[in-house]
Motif scaffolding. Structure first.
Motif, PDB file in Angstrom:
ATOM      1  N   LEU A 287       0.528  -0.891   0.094  1.00 18.59           N
ATOM      2  CA  LEU A 287      -0.287  -0.054  -0.225  1.00 18.59           C
ATOM      3  C   LEU A 287       1.200   1.740  -0.013  1.00 18.59           C
ATOM      4  CD1 LEU A 287      -2.707   1.529   0.488  1.00 18.59           C
ATOM      5  CD2 LEU A 287      -2.465   1.515   2.588  1.00 18.59           C
ATOM      6  N   VAL A 288       0.482   2.010  -0.641  1.00 25.10           N
ATOM      7  CA  VAL A 288       1.319   3.636  -0.807  1.00 25.10           C
ATOM      8  C   VAL A 288       0.350   4.833  -0.909  1.00 25.10           C
ATOM      9  CG1 VAL A 288       2.944   2.840  -2.513  1.00 25.10           C
ATOM     10  CG2 VAL A 288       1.275   3.548  -2.970  1.00 25.10           C
ATOM     11  N   VAL A 289       0.654   5.629   0.173  1.00 26.83           N
ATOM     12  CA  VAL A 289      -0.809   6.878   0.592  1.00 26.83           C
ATOM     13  C   VAL A 289      -0.699   7.789   0.017  1.00 26.83           C
ATOM     14  CG1 VAL A 289      -1.495   7.766   1.960  1.00 26.83           C
ATOM     15  CG2 VAL A 289      -0.771   5.491   2.424  1.00 26.83           C
ATOM     16  N   VAL A 290      -1.738   8.187  -1.552  1.00 26.68           N
ATOM     17  CA  VAL A 290      -0.905   9.813  -2.101  1.00 26.68           C
ATOM     18  C   VAL A 290      -1.794  10.421  -1.802  1.00 26.68           C
ATOM     19  CG1 VAL A 290      -1.469  10.697  -4.134  1.00 26.68           C
ATOM     20  CG2 VAL A 290      -1.063   8.283  -3.859  1.00 26.68           C
ATOM     21  N   LEU A 291      -0.828  12.029  -1.379  1.00 24.92           N
ATOM     22  CA  LEU A 291      -1.998  13.078  -0.343  1.00 24.92           C
ATOM     23  C   LEU A 291      -1.647  13.578  -1.725  1.00 24.92           C
ATOM     24  CD1 LEU A 291       0.117  13.047   3.336  1.00 24.92           C
ATOM     25  CD2 LEU A 291      -2.050  11.745   2.206  1.00 24.92           C
ATOM     26  N   ASP A 292      -3.287  14.451  -1.876  1.00 21.04           N
ATOM     27  CA  ASP A 292      -3.489  15.023  -3.087  1.00 21.04           C
ATOM     28  C   ASP A 292      -3.953  17.175  -2.518  1.00 21.04           C
ATOM     29  OD1 ASP A 292      -4.592  15.960  -5.177  1.00 21.04           O
ATOM     30  OD2 ASP A 292      -6.456  15.258  -5.424  1.00 21.04           O
ATOM     31  N   GLN A 293      -3.264  17.456  -2.995  1.00 16.83           N
ATOM     32  CA  GLN A 293      -3.289  18.613  -2.220  1.00 16.83           C
ATOM     33  C   GLN A 293      -3.853  18.338  -0.935  1.00 16.83           C
ATOM     34  OE1 GLN A 293      -2.285  20.859  -4.546  1.00 16.83           O
ATOM     35  NE2 GLN A 293      -2.647  20.124  -6.525  1.00 16.83           N
ATOM     36  N   VAL A 294      -2.908  18.130   0.024  1.00 21.31           N
ATOM     37  CA  VAL A 294      -3.490  18.043   1.313  1.00 21.31           C
ATOM     38  C   VAL A 294      -2.683  19.368   2.525  1.00 21.31           C
ATOM     39  CG1 VAL A 294      -3.296  17.283   3.696  1.00 21.31           C
ATOM     40  CG2 VAL A 294      -3.687  15.873   1.556  1.00 21.31           C
TER      41      VAL A 294
ATOM     42  N   ILE B 275      -0.057  20.578  -3.553  1.00 22.64           N
ATOM     43  CA  ILE B 275       0.724  21.992  -2.697  1.00 22.64           C
ATOM     44  C   ILE B 275       0.503  20.792  -1.206  1.00 22.64           C
ATOM     45  CG2 ILE B 275      -0.877  23.425  -3.303  1.00 22.64           C
ATOM     46  CD1 ILE B 275      -2.659  22.921  -1.164  1.00 22.64           C
ATOM     47  N   THR B 276       1.185  19.813  -1.185  1.00 20.12           N
ATOM     48  CA  THR B 276       1.398  19.340   0.188  1.00 20.12           C
ATOM     49  C   THR B 276       2.939  18.939   0.006  1.00 20.12           C
ATOM     50  OG1 THR B 276      -0.396  17.386  -0.304  1.00 20.12           O
ATOM     51  CG2 THR B 276       0.724  16.866   0.907  1.00 20.12           C
ATOM     52  N   ALA B 277       3.134  19.938   1.780  1.00 21.17           N
ATOM     53  CA  ALA B 277       4.439  20.135   2.355  1.00 21.17           C
ATOM     54  C   ALA B 277       5.066  18.878   2.116  1.00 21.17           C
ATOM     55  CB  ALA B 277       3.955  20.851   2.791  1.00 21.17           C
ATOM     56  N   ALA B 278       6.399  18.857   2.132  1.00 23.62           N
ATOM     57  CA  ALA B 278       7.508  17.616   2.594  1.00 23.62           C
ATOM     58  C   ALA B 278       8.025  18.616   3.847  1.00 23.62           C
ATOM     59  CB  ALA B 278       8.230  17.413   0.706  1.00 23.62           C
TER      60      ALA B 278
ATOM     61  N   VAL C  52      -0.548  16.041   7.731  1.00 25.19           N
ATOM     62  CA  VAL C  52       0.398  15.233   6.539  1.00 25.19           C
ATOM     63  C   VAL C  52       0.805  15.014   7.920  1.00 25.19           C
ATOM     64  CG1 VAL C  52       2.716  15.561   5.874  1.00 25.19           C
ATOM     65  CG2 VAL C  52       0.576  17.134   4.790  1.00 25.19           C
ATOM     66  N   GLY C  53       2.337  15.216   8.590  1.00 22.17           N
ATOM     67  CA  GLY C  53       2.259  14.329  10.211  1.00 22.17           C
ATOM     68  C   GLY C  53       1.508  13.219  10.804  1.00 22.17           C
ATOM     69  N   SER C  54       0.302  13.532  10.920  1.00 17.64           N
ATOM     70  CA  SER C  54      -0.338  12.123  11.124  1.00 17.64           C
ATOM     71  C   SER C  54      -0.929  10.939  10.127  1.00 17.64           C
ATOM     72  CB  SER C  54      -1.898  12.957  11.589  1.00 17.64           C
ATOM     73  OG  SER C  54      -2.222  14.151  12.552  1.00 17.64           O
ATOM     74  N   LEU C  55      -0.744  11.338   8.992  1.00 18.71           N
ATOM     75  CA  LEU C  55      -0.743  10.614   8.037  1.00 18.71           C
ATOM     76  C   LEU C  55       0.753   9.804   8.196  1.00 18.71           C
ATOM     77  CD1 LEU C  55      -3.005  12.502   5.679  1.00 18.71           C
ATOM     78  CD2 LEU C  55      -3.148   9.851   7.016  1.00 18.71           C
ATOM     79  N   PHE C  56       1.646  10.831   7.587  1.00 16.98           N
ATOM     80  CA  PHE C  56       3.075   9.850   8.628  1.00 16.98           C
ATOM     81  C   PHE C  56       3.164   9.219   9.299  1.00 16.98           C
ATOM     82  CE2 PHE C  56       5.148  12.650   5.117  1.00 16.98           C
ATOM     83  CZ  PHE C  56       5.866  12.515   4.994  1.00 16.98           C
ATOM     84  N   ARG C  57       2.820   9.390  10.750  1.00 14.02           N
ATOM     85  CA  ARG C  57       3.000   8.461  12.194  1.00 14.02           C
ATOM     86  C   ARG C  57       1.653   7.700  11.263  1.00 14.02           C
ATOM     87  NH1 ARG C  57       1.921  11.819  17.530  1.00 14.02           N
ATOM     88  NH2 ARG C  57       1.396  10.233  18.666  1.00 14.02           N
ATOM     89  N   THR C  58       0.629   7.669  10.767  1.00 13.60           N
ATOM     90  CA  THR C  58      -0.323   6.368  11.175  1.00 13.60           C
ATOM     91  C   THR C  58       0.517   5.629   9.850  1.00 13.60           C
ATOM     92  OG1 THR C  58      -2.311   7.790  11.616  1.00 13.60           O
ATOM     93  CG2 THR C  58      -2.275   5.088  11.079  1.00 13.60           C
ATOM     94  N   ALA C  59       1.088   5.359   8.636  1.00 13.68           N
ATOM     95  CA  ALA C  59       1.361   4.723   7.609  1.00 13.68           C
ATOM     96  C   ALA C  59       2.684   4.164   8.483  1.00 13.68           C
ATOM     97  CB  ALA C  59       2.307   5.617   6.328  1.00 13.68           C
TER      98      ALA C  59
END
Length: 175
Positions: free
Chosen positions: A25-32, A58-61, A38-45
């Protein structure tokens, strides 16, 4: 009942995590737009051994202090890719054999509790902008749309919460 200490949890080091087997599974963040999401989704991933996160538009890195505040270092363990265009990322993932699944409210969507995954396939879970959701052009490329059943007065969930629910279900079925 006694709470466990951090040292009793026996978590992987970031190096061990990078070498560990991931779910397909990969997660794609579309314009979040929210760095906290973003940080929460990293932690969940990280928690559910997602293969990678694609940060699109525009999703920050990372590195970014606001992402780190909620990721708590997961941005250092989870593989990530910075992509200028979500549609291009979706097309590349399709070419790599991923099944594209948007999390959105749409005609013909599959309720999350009715979703059946194939352990022999790999999946890209696409999460959209906090207000506008997944772009229609990206939706048009998707193989399916997953909807999270809701029973209250609101029409949507926070993107990090929706992502967490969906990632858990993918993990549950694919591990």
């Amino acid at each position: 009942m006694r709470k466990l200490k951090i040292t009793e949890l026996h978590r992987l080091t970031p190096e061990q995590y990078r070498e560990s087997v991931k779910i397909p599974l990969v997660v794609v963040l579309d314009q979040v737009r929210s760095l906290n999401n973003v940080g929460s989704l990293f932690r969940t991933a990280d928690a559910f051994r997602v293969k990678a996160i694609y940060l699109c538009g525009i999703t920050a890195a990372p590195p970014h202090p606001e992402i780190h505040k909620t990721a708590l270092g997961a941005e250092d363990s989870v593989e990530w890719h910075d992509c200028p265009d979500t549609l291009e990322a979706a097309r590349e993932l399709r070419q790599e054999g991923y099944v594209l699944c948007a999390v959105e409210q749409a005609e013909g969507s599959i309720m999350l509790d009715k979703l059946t995954l194939d352990r022999n396939r790999k999946y890209a879970l696409i999460l959209g902008h906090e207000v506008r959701g997944v772009q229609q052009a990206v939706m048009d490329q998707c193989d399916c749309c997953i909807e999270i059943p809701q029973f209250g007065t609101k029409h949507s969930l926070n993107v990090a919460v929706a992502g967490g629910l969906a990632i858990w279900e993918f993990f549950r079925q694919l591990r």
